[in-house]
Design a protein around this motif. Structure first.
Motif, PDB file in Angstrom:
ATOM      1  N   ALA A 123       0.842  -1.122   0.057  1.00  0.00           N
ATOM      2  CA  ALA A 123      -0.147  -0.095  -0.018  1.00  0.00           C
ATOM      3  C   ALA A 123       0.838   1.167  -0.007  1.00  0.00           C
ATOM      4  O   ALA A 123       0.319   2.266  -0.061  1.00  0.00           O
ATOM      5  CB  ALA A 123      -0.979   0.020   0.986  1.00  0.00           C
ATOM      6  N   GLY A 124       2.139   1.094   0.039  1.00  0.00           N
ATOM      7  CA  GLY A 124       2.949   2.187   0.078  1.00  0.00           C
ATOM      8  C   GLY A 124       3.386   2.838   1.425  1.00  0.00           C
ATOM      9  O   GLY A 124       3.948   4.037   1.580  1.00  0.00           O
ATOM     10  N   ASN A 125       3.054   1.905   2.546  1.00  0.00           N
ATOM     11  CA  ASN A 125       3.072   2.696   3.932  1.00  0.00           C
ATOM     12  C   ASN A 125       4.964   2.507   4.131  1.00  0.00           C
ATOM     13  O   ASN A 125       5.208   1.236   3.786  1.00  0.00           O
ATOM     14  CB  ASN A 125       2.464   1.781   4.718  1.00  0.00           C
ATOM     15  N   PRO A 126       5.489   3.336   4.563  1.00  0.00           N
ATOM     16  CA  PRO A 126       6.981   3.025   4.960  1.00  0.00           C
ATOM     17  C   PRO A 126       7.082   2.435   6.468  1.00  0.00           C
ATOM     18  O   PRO A 126       6.368   2.783   7.349  1.00  0.00           O
ATOM     19  CB  PRO A 126       7.415   4.484   4.853  1.00  0.00           C
ATOM     20  N   SER A 127       8.075   1.570   6.631  1.00  0.00           N
ATOM     21  CA  SER A 127       8.468   1.261   7.803  1.00  0.00           C
ATOM     22  C   SER A 127       9.189   2.045   8.510  1.00  0.00           C
ATOM     23  O   SER A 127       9.987   2.945   8.099  1.00  0.00           O
ATOM     24  CB  SER A 127       9.060  -0.134   7.730  1.00  0.00           C
ATOM     25  N   PRO A 128       9.265   2.025  10.023  1.00  0.00           N
ATOM     26  CA  PRO A 128      10.095   2.855  10.728  1.00  0.00           C
ATOM     27  C   PRO A 128      11.594   2.451  10.393  1.00  0.00           C
ATOM     28  O   PRO A 128      11.806   1.231   9.933  1.00  0.00           O
ATOM     29  CB  PRO A 128       9.800   2.607  11.995  1.00  0.00           C
ATOM     30  N   LEU A 129      12.602   3.383  10.658  1.00  0.00           N
ATOM     31  CA  LEU A 129      13.829   3.175  10.486  1.00  0.00           C
ATOM     32  C   LEU A 129      14.419   2.094  11.616  1.00  0.00           C
ATOM     33  O   LEU A 129      13.712   2.190  12.669  1.00  0.00           O
ATOM     34  CB  LEU A 129      14.767   4.172  10.655  1.00  0.00           C
ATOM     35  N   SER A 130      15.116   1.170  11.153  1.00  0.00           N
ATOM     36  CA  SER A 130      15.735  -0.033  12.007  1.00  0.00           C
ATOM     37  C   SER A 130      16.732   0.803  13.018  1.00  0.00           C
ATOM     38  O   SER A 130      17.381   2.113  12.622  1.00  0.00           O
ATOM     39  CB  SER A 130      16.369  -0.823  11.199  1.00  0.00           C
TER      40      SER A 130
END
Length: 185
Positions: free
Chosen positions: A5-12
């Motif tokens: 859906a184009g949702n970014p994940s948080p930065l590791s």
């Protein structure tokens, strides 16, 4: 990363690492320095960085069928030593010296260490003596003779050849010589 859906994940979480691709540099020294003759030769190997295990040192004299592996003792930080006994029958010439080592991060050194080339010289010098007047020299009366000594190899540093004359009657006489290298009189 992004989902469908184009949702970014948080930065590791930030991860740090040190990259080390530098091979250990190995240096070798001999005592006495080459060329070495018959007898014991002390060897010191130093590494530019800590190693994961004791290194492997092999020496193959000229004409030898296979190399000999030497036992090494860790004597100081990144420093190992060993010794070899050079036998009288060794062929004179350059020896092949190889070292294998691995540092603590897995970089491998496999080859010839920096330092002087190990050269064996087990061939003693030969001498040619000439006299003036030429032989035979009468010894019943006092006779002055000039003796020339030519060596096939120069005399070692700080050494001088010794000559003696044994007359037909009487004790042996030491003949004083002067000169340098391979030419003496």
């Amino acid at each position: 990363g992004f989902d469908l859906a184009g949702n970014p994940s948080p930065l590791s979480a930030l991860v740090s690492t040190i990259y080390d691709a530098t091979l250990p540099a190995l240096t070798i020294a001999y005592s006495p320095p080459p060329p070495v003759g018959v007898g014991t030769v002390n060897i010191v190997l130093t590494s530019s960085k800590a190693l994961a295990a004791t290194l492997v040192l092999t020496i193959q004299p000229l004409g030898a069928a296979s190399p000999a592996m030497l036992n090494l003792t860790n004597v100081a930080l990144n420093t190992w030593q060993s010794s070899i006994n050079v036998p009288a029958g060794v062929l004179s010439g350059a020896a092949t010296v190889l070292v294998g080592a691995q540092d603590q991060v897995g970089n491998v050194f496999d080859g010839t260490p920096a330092g002087p080339q190990l050269v064996f010289d087990a061939t003693p010098p030969a001498a040619r003596i000439t006299t003036l007047p030429p032989v035979p020299i009468q010894t019943t009366n006092s006779t002055n003779a000039t003796v020339s000594l030519v060596l096939t190899k120069p005399a070692g540093p700080g050494t001088m050849p010794t000559l003696s004359f044994t007359p037909p009657v009487g004790a042996s006489v030491t003949v004083a010589v002067g000169g340098s290298g391979g030419n003496w009189s």
